[in-house]
Design an enzyme around this catalytic site. Structure first.
Site, short mmCIF file in Angstrom:
data_model
loop_
_atom_site.label_atom_id
_atom_site.label_comp_id
_atom_site.label_asym_id
_atom_site.label_seq_id
_atom_site.Cartn_x
_atom_site.Cartn_y
_atom_site.Cartn_z
N SER A 1 48.96 38.83 38.01
CA SER A 1 49.58 40.14 38.24
C SER A 1 50.82 40.35 37.37
O SER A 1 51.47 39.38 36.95
CB SER A 1 49.99 40.29 39.70
OG SER A 1 48.89 40.13 40.55
N1 SAH Z 1 47.70 35.23 42.69
C1 SAH Z 1 47.01 35.09 41.44
C2 SAH Z 1 46.26 36.37 41.09
C3 SAH Z 1 44.86 36.07 40.73
S1 SAH Z 1 43.77 37.44 40.70
C4 SAH Z 1 47.95 34.65 40.33
O1 SAH Z 1 49.16 34.58 40.56
O2 SAH Z 1 47.48 34.35 39.21
C5 SAH Z 1 42.98 37.32 42.26
C6 SAH Z 1 42.23 36.06 42.57
O3 SAH Z 1 41.58 36.24 43.82
C7 SAH Z 1 41.12 35.71 41.58
O4 SAH Z 1 41.33 34.42 41.08
C8 SAH Z 1 39.84 35.79 42.43
O5 SAH Z 1 38.86 34.86 42.06
C9 SAH Z 1 40.38 35.52 43.82
N2 SAH Z 1 39.54 35.98 44.94
C10 SAH Z 1 38.81 37.11 45.03
N3 SAH Z 1 38.16 37.16 46.22
C11 SAH Z 1 38.53 36.03 46.90
C12 SAH Z 1 38.19 35.49 48.19
N4 SAH Z 1 37.36 36.10 49.03
N5 SAH Z 1 38.74 34.32 48.55
C13 SAH Z 1 39.58 33.64 47.72
N6 SAH Z 1 39.92 34.09 46.50
C14 SAH Z 1 39.41 35.27 46.09
#
Ligand code: SAH
Length: 230
Positions: free
Chosen positions: A82
């Site tokens: 993000s």
């Molecule tokens: N907090 C992260 C943002 C990553 S983007 C950072 O600081 O880099 C969001 C993430 O959520 C992705 O890696 C995606 O694979 C994950 N995601 C999506 N659905 C999910 C679920 N049901 N359970 C766990 N992770 C999930």
């Protein structure tokens, strides 16, 4: 002669590496004032954590030079880290305390988890993509972070064995708030989660739980990758 060459190499490369770290630090402090404080984030612990965590370590090496830009960046597997302001905004809204235990859904690069881990005692984070969970686990070992616990799985179910949590942060957009996450929130706890459709409008929602009464408040419009299911 060998010795001489070695010293020459060390003298040439070491300061260059240090200079790079110094440049990153300067960019990071600029990011905190110009992108985050300027837009209204004022929580001291949040600002300090954003100034401390080396964001460039959490992006692919070819994107390092953009790490402190005012934007999200791709981290592989179709996912993104993000925008710094959004990380700080969500962190501040959780009203964190040093003794807190936090659950994050969507580990991704591990950056948000690292920011939380600067402020609270323990961070539990769940990532659905196995390769991403494994990669970030390995990175955390290298960065020798001790209070971040990563699990691969569908975060819809939270992390039952470690519940309840003082706060929960979800970093992928869901169409509704997963009920198990509300169950795993402590009384008086706060959750922040982007809610909306994949291509349509999404908003950050602040959920508070008080004596089993659930309150939700719609905050700012956002754009997150979708919350997927296993
Ligand atoms: N907090 C992260 C943002 C990553 S983007 C950072 O600081 O880099 C969001 C993430 O959520 C992705 O890696 C995606 O694979 C994950 N995601 C999506 N659905 C999910 C679920 N049901 N359970 C766990 N992770 C999930």
């Amino acid at each position: 002669m060998h010795m001489f060459n070695y010293c020459l190499v060390a003298a040439f490369f070491l300061p260059a590496g240090l200079m790079l770290e110094g440049a990153f630090e300067e960019e990071r402090l600029k990011m905190v004032t110009k992108q985050i404080q300027y837009r209204g984030v004022s929580d001291k612990a949040t600002l300090e954590a954003m100034g401390e965590v080396p964001r460039h370590e959490f992006v692919p090496s070819e994107l390092e030079k953009y790490a402190y830009n005012d934007r999200p960046l791709p981290i592989g597997y179709g996912q993104t880290i993000s925008q710094p302001y959004i990380v700080a905004y969500m962190t501040e809204k959780l009203k964190l305390e040093p003794e807190h235990r936090i659950l994050e859904i969507g580990t991704g690069s591990g950056y948000q988890a690292a920011v939380l881990a600067e402020i609270v005692e323990q961070v539990y984070t769940v990532e659905i993509i196995p390769q991403l969970a494994a990669r970030t686990k390995a990175k955390m070992k290298v960065l020798s972070s001790k209070n971040i616990h990563i699990k691969q799985g569908d975060g819809f179910h939270g992390w039952e064995e470690e519940a309840p949590f003082d706060a929960i942060i979800v970093t992928a957009a869901a169409s509704f708030i997963p009920p198990p996450l509300i169950d795993q929130l402590k009384d008086g706890g706060r959750m922040i989660i982007p809610v909306g459709s994949t291509f349509g409008p999404q908003h950050l929602m602040l959920v508070t739980k008080l004596k089993d009464k659930i309150r939700t408040k719609r905050l700012i419009p956002v754009r997150f990758v979708p919350f997927t299911r296993q």
